[in-house]
Design a protein around this motif. Structure first.
Motif, PDB file in Angstrom:
ATOM      1  N   THR A  66      22.998  97.862 156.601  1.00  0.00           N
ATOM      2  CA  THR A  66      23.906  98.896 156.250  1.00  0.00           C
ATOM      3  C   THR A  66      25.374  98.521 156.036  1.00  0.00           C
ATOM      4  N   ASP A  67      26.501  99.072 154.850  1.00  0.00           N
ATOM      5  CA  ASP A  67      28.038  99.058 154.851  1.00  0.00           C
ATOM      6  C   ASP A  67      28.846 100.138 154.834  1.00  0.00           C
ATOM      7  N   LEU A 121      22.964  95.016 162.142  1.00  0.00           N
ATOM      8  CA  LEU A 121      22.796  94.359 162.171  1.00  0.00           C
ATOM      9  C   LEU A 121      22.920  92.812 161.273  1.00  0.00           C
ATOM     10  N   ALA A 122      23.637  92.034 160.592  1.00  0.00           N
ATOM     11  CA  ALA A 122      24.000  91.252 159.768  1.00  0.00           C
ATOM     12  C   ALA A 122      22.766  90.538 158.643  1.00  0.00           C
ATOM     13  N   ARG A 123      23.493  90.132 158.033  1.00  0.00           N
ATOM     14  CA  ARG A 123      22.292  90.091 156.846  1.00  0.00           C
ATOM     15  C   ARG A 123      21.165  88.397 156.538  1.00  0.00           C
ATOM     16  N   ARG A 124      22.501  87.475 158.050  1.00  0.00           N
ATOM     17  CA  ARG A 124      22.150  86.178 157.738  1.00  0.00           C
ATOM     18  C   ARG A 124      22.182  86.004 159.168  1.00  0.00           C
ATOM     19  N   ALA A 213      29.647  80.801 159.759  1.00  0.00           N
ATOM     20  CA  ALA A 213      29.669  81.720 160.371  1.00  0.00           C
ATOM     21  C   ALA A 213      28.737  82.938 160.027  1.00  0.00           C
ATOM     22  N   ILE A 214      28.305  83.699 160.462  1.00  0.00           N
ATOM     23  CA  ILE A 214      27.742  85.425 159.751  1.00  0.00           C
ATOM     24  C   ILE A 214      28.784  86.710 160.680  1.00  0.00           C
ATOM     25  N   SER A 215      28.538  87.331 159.793  1.00  0.00           N
ATOM     26  CA  SER A 215      30.160  88.379 159.841  1.00  0.00           C
ATOM     27  C   SER A 215      28.769  89.664 158.887  1.00  0.00           C
ATOM     28  N   LEU A 216      29.561  90.610 159.794  1.00  0.00           N
ATOM     29  CA  LEU A 216      28.852  92.552 158.900  1.00  0.00           C
ATOM     30  C   LEU A 216      29.766  92.541 159.033  1.00  0.00           C
TER      31      LEU A 216
END
Length: 228
Positions: A66-67, A121-124, A213-216
């Motif tokens: 979610t954002d 959680l991140a989407r990647r 990099a994986i980000s949220l």
């Protein structure tokens, strides 16, 4: 139950039907440092765990991509973490996560506070097998946003935390290394003097070897005032 969708580096996607979420706590690799941290928290009124590291079950619906996070009051904040996700075929995925915690409730019980906010959680995600040989080199960072200005609040490497292999053994011994399980790693220290009670949180899990990099990121929004 929550359904999470992850994009992998090869462009494929994996959908995971979450059946259980477990939040690790006091999970620093140096348990001497953890003991010192427990003593510090005790002075603030936060009850210490019976054993360290600890593991707190969390309602599965709290695993979210979610954002936006709705907060009950102004004393909630995130924690930069990695997440281990068991996919439907048993493959292990690694991604970035942020454990949004109610700090007022934390003084009454850490397990309660973990169930009062989502694990974002991140989407990647990466396949754990693809980064397993260099896990300790992966970096973990978090920023808080106040009035649109980001400030770095957490920075470290996965070497500071108990490794995924440790938790895989724990899950296997409990019979919990099963599809739909999500384990959140526990966190690294926050920078002193930075206000954690922010209107936004960002987390990045990065691989220096590849530059990937994986980000949220999510905004923290206050809930409307209750009636009654």
């Amino acid at each position: 139950m929550a359904v999470l969708t992850f994009e992998l580096p090869d462009g494929s996607t994996r959908e995971v039907d979450v059946v259980q979420v477990l939040n690790a706590g006091y999970a620093g690799r140096s348990q001497e440092d953890v003991a010192a941290h427990v003593a510090e928290l005790a002075e603030l009124g936060v009850p210490g765990p019976a054993v360290t590291p600890a593991l707190y079950p969390v309602s599965p619906y709290l695993a979210q991509q979610t954002d936006r996070v709705q907060a009950q009051h102004g004393r909630t904040s995130g924690e930069a973490e990695w997440a281990l996700v068991v996919a439907d075929d048993g493959e292990l995925l690694l991604t970035a996560a942020c454990d949004h915690t109610d700090r007022d409730l934390e003084v009454h019980g850490v397990a309660w506070s973990k169930n009062a906010g989502p694990d974002v959680l991140a989407r990647r995600a990466w396949r754990l097998a693809d980064v397993e040989s260099r896990l300790d080199d992966l970096t973990l960072r978090a920023w808080v946003t106040h009035g649109g200005t980001p400030t770095l609040i957490q920075q470290g490497t996965l070497a500071e935390l108990l490794a995924p292999a440790y938790w895989i053994d724990v899950l296997r011994s409990r019979g919990d290394l099963t599809p739909g399980t999500v384990l959140i790693s526990g966190t690294i220290p926050m920078a002193p003097g930075v206000d954690q009670f922010a209107d936004g949180w960002s987390v990045e899990l990065a691989d220096p070897a590849t530059g990937d990099a994986i980000s949220l990121r999510y905004d923290v929004r206050p809930m409307p005032a209750p009636i009654g």
